[in-house]
Design a protein around this motif. Structure first.
Motif, PDB file in Angstrom:
ATOM      1  N   GLY A 119       0.901  -1.337   0.029  1.00 15.82           N
ATOM      2  CA  GLY A 119      -0.161   0.071   0.012  1.00 15.82           C
ATOM      3  C   GLY A 119       1.004   1.222   0.013  1.00 15.82           C
ATOM      4  N   GLY A 120       1.879   1.040  -0.014  1.00  7.78           N
ATOM      5  CA  GLY A 120       2.951   2.279  -0.029  1.00  7.78           C
ATOM      6  C   GLY A 120       3.547   2.920  -1.442  1.00  7.78           C
ATOM      7  N   GLY A 121       4.149   3.781  -1.497  1.00 10.49           N
ATOM      8  CA  GLY A 121       4.498   4.386  -2.655  1.00 10.49           C
ATOM      9  C   GLY A 121       3.466   5.088  -3.404  1.00 10.49           C
ATOM     10  N   ALA A 122       3.437   4.827  -4.706  1.00 14.29           N
ATOM     11  CA  ALA A 122       2.423   5.402  -5.728  1.00 14.29           C
ATOM     12  C   ALA A 122       0.962   4.798  -5.355  1.00 14.29           C
ATOM     13  CB  ALA A 122       2.624   4.865  -6.891  1.00 14.29           C
ATOM     14  N   ALA A 123       0.915   3.639  -4.709  1.00 13.46           N
ATOM     15  CA  ALA A 123      -0.425   2.988  -4.151  1.00 13.46           C
ATOM     16  C   ALA A 123      -1.282   3.902  -3.386  1.00 13.46           C
ATOM     17  CB  ALA A 123      -0.333   1.695  -4.031  1.00 13.46           C
ATOM     18  N   LEU A 124      -0.610   4.855  -2.458  1.00 11.59           N
ATOM     19  CA  LEU A 124      -1.033   5.267  -1.304  1.00 11.59           C
ATOM     20  C   LEU A 124      -1.951   6.413  -1.349  1.00 11.59           C
ATOM     21  CD1 LEU A 124       0.453   5.033   2.181  1.00 11.59           C
ATOM     22  CD2 LEU A 124      -1.078   7.222   1.601  1.00 11.59           C
ATOM     23  N   PRO A 125      -1.734   7.312  -2.463  1.00 12.05           N
ATOM     24  CA  PRO A 125      -2.528   8.276  -2.717  1.00 12.05           C
ATOM     25  C   PRO A 125      -4.092   7.983  -2.899  1.00 12.05           C
ATOM     26  CG  PRO A 125      -0.495   8.836  -3.567  1.00 12.05           C
ATOM     27  CD  PRO A 125      -0.558   7.452  -3.232  1.00 12.05           C
ATOM     28  N   TYR A 126      -4.234   6.891  -3.454  1.00 15.07           N
ATOM     29  CA  TYR A 126      -5.545   6.414  -3.670  1.00 15.07           C
ATOM     30  C   TYR A 126      -6.468   6.349  -2.434  1.00 15.07           C
ATOM     31  CZ  TYR A 126      -9.521   3.667  -5.259  1.00 15.07           C
ATOM     32  OH  TYR A 126     -10.747   3.143  -5.806  1.00 15.07           O
ATOM     33  N   LYS A 127      -5.704   6.023  -1.381  1.00 11.21           N
ATOM     34  CA  LYS A 127      -6.505   6.309  -0.135  1.00 11.21           C
ATOM     35  C   LYS A 127      -6.332   7.662   0.597  1.00 11.21           C
ATOM     36  CE  LYS A 127      -7.265   1.704   0.424  1.00 11.21           C
ATOM     37  NZ  LYS A 127      -8.781   1.158   0.449  1.00 11.21           N
ATOM     38  N   ARG A 128      -7.425   8.377   0.081  1.00  8.44           N
ATOM     39  CA  ARG A 128      -7.098   9.694   0.456  1.00  8.44           C
ATOM     40  C   ARG A 128      -7.018  10.131   1.922  1.00  8.44           C
ATOM     41  NH1 ARG A 128     -10.879   9.739  -4.213  1.00  8.44           N
ATOM     42  NH2 ARG A 128     -12.742   9.668  -2.868  1.00  8.44           N
ATOM     43  N   ARG A 129      -7.954   9.581   2.509  1.00 11.36           N
ATOM     44  CA  ARG A 129      -7.713  10.113   4.101  1.00 11.36           C
ATOM     45  C   ARG A 129      -6.633   9.515   4.827  1.00 11.36           C
ATOM     46  NH1 ARG A 129     -12.135   7.543   7.370  1.00 11.36           N
ATOM     47  NH2 ARG A 129     -11.060   8.309   9.004  1.00 11.36           N
ATOM     48  N   LEU A 130      -6.007   8.420   4.332  1.00 11.76           N
ATOM     49  CA  LEU A 130      -4.898   8.150   4.966  1.00 11.76           C
ATOM     50  C   LEU A 130      -3.449   8.672   4.522  1.00 11.76           C
ATOM     51  CD1 LEU A 130      -2.982   6.038   6.558  1.00 11.76           C
ATOM     52  CD2 LEU A 130      -3.141   4.667   4.592  1.00 11.76           C
ATOM     53  N   ALA A 132      -3.774  11.851   3.444  1.00 14.81           N
ATOM     54  CA  ALA A 132      -3.831  13.141   4.323  1.00 14.81           C
ATOM     55  C   ALA A 132      -3.405  13.219   5.586  1.00 14.81           C
ATOM     56  CB  ALA A 132      -5.269  13.766   4.338  1.00 14.81           C
ATOM     57  N   GLU A 133      -3.824  12.221   6.242  1.00 14.93           N
ATOM     58  CA  GLU A 133      -3.297  12.033   7.773  1.00 14.93           C
ATOM     59  C   GLU A 133      -1.645  11.656   7.745  1.00 14.93           C
ATOM     60  OE1 GLU A 133      -5.192   8.437   9.566  1.00 14.93           O
ATOM     61  OE2 GLU A 133      -7.062   9.375   9.260  1.00 14.93           O
ATOM     62  N   ILE A 134      -1.060  11.333   6.756  1.00 16.76           N
ATOM     63  CA  ILE A 134       0.375  11.076   6.609  1.00 16.76           C
ATOM     64  C   ILE A 134       0.970  12.207   6.422  1.00 16.76           C
ATOM     65  CG2 ILE A 134       2.243  10.049   5.484  1.00 16.76           C
ATOM     66  CD1 ILE A 134       0.580   7.432   5.147  1.00 16.76           C
ATOM     67  N   VAL A 135       0.446  13.107   5.461  1.00 19.10           N
ATOM     68  CA  VAL A 135       1.262  14.519   5.183  1.00 19.10           C
ATOM     69  C   VAL A 135       1.022  15.437   6.346  1.00 19.10           C
ATOM     70  CG1 VAL A 135       0.979  16.357   3.773  1.00 19.10           C
ATOM     71  CG2 VAL A 135       0.642  14.213   2.790  1.00 19.10           C
ATOM     72  N   ARG A 136      -0.208  15.212   6.973  1.00 13.98           N
ATOM     73  CA  ARG A 136      -0.469  16.152   8.186  1.00 13.98           C
ATOM     74  C   ARG A 136       0.408  15.757   9.287  1.00 13.98           C
ATOM     75  NH1 ARG A 136      -5.921  14.391   9.820  1.00 13.98           N
ATOM     76  NH2 ARG A 136      -6.282  15.280   7.926  1.00 13.98           N
ATOM     77  N   ALA A 137       0.465  14.462   9.525  1.00 18.94           N
ATOM     78  CA  ALA A 137       1.550  14.009  10.367  1.00 18.94           C
ATOM     79  C   ALA A 137       2.988  14.766  10.464  1.00 18.94           C
ATOM     80  CB  ALA A 137       1.586  12.688  10.608  1.00 18.94           C
ATOM     81  N   ALA A 138       3.565  14.544   9.248  1.00 19.31           N
ATOM     82  CA  ALA A 138       4.980  14.858   8.716  1.00 19.31           C
ATOM     83  C   ALA A 138       4.747  16.491   9.074  1.00 19.31           C
ATOM     84  CB  ALA A 138       5.183  14.616   7.339  1.00 19.31           C
ATOM     85  N   VAL A 139       4.021  17.163   8.552  1.00 21.47           N
ATOM     86  CA  VAL A 139       4.066  18.742   8.768  1.00 21.47           C
ATOM     87  C   VAL A 139       3.997  19.062  10.217  1.00 21.47           C
ATOM     88  CG1 VAL A 139       2.773  21.070   8.320  1.00 21.47           C
ATOM     89  CG2 VAL A 139       3.074  19.208   6.253  1.00 21.47           C
ATOM     90  N   ARG A 140       3.215  18.560  11.039  1.00 20.79           N
ATOM     91  CA  ARG A 140       2.958  18.908  12.483  1.00 20.79           C
ATOM     92  C   ARG A 140       4.289  18.679  13.080  1.00 20.79           C
ATOM     93  NH1 ARG A 140      -3.281  16.995  14.076  1.00 20.79           N
ATOM     94  NH2 ARG A 140      -4.256  18.891  12.889  1.00 20.79           N
ATOM     95  N   ALA A 141       4.925  17.329  12.859  1.00 22.61           N
ATOM     96  CA  ALA A 141       5.859  16.791  13.500  1.00 22.61           C
ATOM     97  C   ALA A 141       7.282  17.707  12.974  1.00 22.61           C
ATOM     98  CB  ALA A 141       6.112  15.525  13.466  1.00 22.61           C
ATOM     99  N   ALA A 142       7.130  18.094  11.908  1.00 16.84           N
ATOM    100  CA  ALA A 142       8.607  18.829  11.227  1.00 16.84           C
ATOM    101  C   ALA A 142       8.790  20.287  11.967  1.00 16.84           C
ATOM    102  CB  ALA A 142       8.403  19.091   9.858  1.00 16.84           C
ATOM    103  N   GLY A 143       7.748  21.003  12.468  1.00 17.26           N
ATOM    104  CA  GLY A 143       7.864  22.184  13.094  1.00 17.26           C
ATOM    105  C   GLY A 143       8.332  23.245  11.847  1.00 17.26           C
ATOM    106  N   ASP A 144       9.471  23.953  11.951  1.00 21.77           N
ATOM    107  CA  ASP A 144      10.064  24.789  10.949  1.00 21.77           C
ATOM    108  C   ASP A 144      10.561  24.111   9.822  1.00 21.77           C
ATOM    109  OD1 ASP A 144       9.107  26.543  12.713  1.00 21.77           O
ATOM    110  OD2 ASP A 144      11.023  26.957  13.569  1.00 21.77           O
TER     111      ASP A 144
END
Length: 377
Positions: A119-130, A132-144
């Protein structure tokens, strides 16, 4: 050649000229990145090999070695792979807390079966909610630390994901998006469909949109930017055995004459420099063994006998490399045969997915056993 818009921003970093070295497994280690930077601009971006979030959390020794950056490398760009928001949070918290990188690029473009079947790589964007959650998690944890997102057109022609992926990534705080204009089913075969980059540029208006796919010359980069309106280019296979492509891109994107290709003597000096950098990075024996994969790319199209080519492909030390380089015709001009596509191409194929993956694009469940300890791919 006339100049096009030649810079964009990744958070606080001005990328100028607007060129990014794509992360390539087994290729874009610290030695190769330094070589590309020496030809290009220190203010372009050169991305480290992809590493997995889980491997960072586990402090995997091979992964930590892959995350090596040069003393003057800035920004330090790291590509991260994951299918699990929690692992992303944990890994990015480590990266940010320990100052391990200046820029994070999230990989949602890898087409290889060992990745997509989980389910990784190019397969993953098909799961829109998942996604979004991964990108959101990265942005929040990354800070600046700025986060960018790279993806493909979709799984195949029936399951296109790139427009949703671009909009979601922008909404969740990514500061730029990059599109490899092929589906996962295409892998690296056929031609990239640059019209998809233009459509993504129309759909994503608040952050830079970068184009990737089939940039094998400076003219290709200019043509992509003119045809699609993209803000910058991501270069992968085009620079294999040809790090001087970044010199040509720099010239083209700043309105200067593009230099002619190097003579065989100049290529020999570059090849030697690559060997020295690898030896410094991972030791002479291991480094020269790693250099072997680059030989056919460096020497492509030049008049070299079969026996000498075989000897280069088996080189095991710097002294041996120097001896072989001395046997080349250093005056041989750069051949037309060296131009055009290079690197893996292969053939299209069915994308291997987890069972039932296509049933519900809103399902945010993390695929069971998805977080492999592999890096690269």
């Amino acid at each position: 050649m006339s100049a096009v818009a030649s810079s964009f921003r990744i958070g606080p970093y001005v990328v100028s000229p607007a060129v990014v070295l794509a992360p390539m497994a087994g290729i874009t280690n610290v030695a190769f990145r330094q070589l590309c930077r020496e030809f290009g601009s220190p203010t372009s971006v050169y991305v480290c090999e992809m590493v997995t979030a889980r491997a960072i959390v586990e402090r995997d020794s091979k992964t930590i070695e892959m995350m090596t950056f040069g003393a003057d490398e800035h920004p330090r760009s790291l590509q991260l792979y994951s299918v699990d928001p929690k692992n992303v949070t944990d890994a990015v918290t480590i990266i940010a807390g320990e100052g391990l990188a200046d820029h994070l690029d999230m990989n949602f473009g890898c087409p290889v079966p060992k990745v997509t079947r989980k389910g990784g790589g190019a397969a993953l964007p098909y799961k829109r909610r998942l996604f979004a959650e991964i990108v959101r998690a990265a942005v929040r944890a990354a800070g600046d630390i700025p986060v960018t997102v790279k993806f493909r057109v979709g799984i195949d022609d029936e399951h296109l994901t790139y427009l949703d992926a671009g909009r979601i990534a922008e909404a969740e705080g990514a500061v730029a998006v990059a599109l490899h204009a092929r589906t996962a089913a295409q892998r690296y075969s056929g031609e990239a469909d640059w019209s998809r980059i233009a459509r993504l540029k129309e759909a994503v208006t608040g952050v830079p949109v970068l184009g990737n796919g089939d940039i094998f010359s400076a003219d290709d980069a200019l043509r992509m930017m003119r045809e699609t309106g993209c803000d910058g280019v991501v270069v992968g296979r085009g620079c294999l055995g040809r790090p001087w492509l970044f010199r040509e891109l720099h010239a083209a994107l700043t309105g200067q004459p593009v230099p002619v290709g190097p003579t065989l003597g100049e290529v020999a000096a570059i090849l030697h420099r690559h060997g020295v950098l690898l030896a410094d990075h991972i030791g002479e024996e291991k480094g020269l063994r790693d250099l072997r994969k680059h030989m056919a790319w460096y020497l492509r199209g030049f008049p070299i006998g079969a026996d000498l080519r075989r000897a280069f492909a088996m080189v095991s030390g710097l002294a041996e490399l120097e001896d072989l380089l001395g046997k080349l015709d250093h005056d041989a001009p750069y051949p037309a045969e060296a131009e055009g596509p290079r690197g893996r191409q292969g053939s299209p194929g069915r994308v291997v997915l987890p069972e039932g993956w296509l049933d519900d694009p809103e399902d945010a469940a993390v695929p069971e056993g998805a977080e492999l300890m592999h890096s690269g791919g």
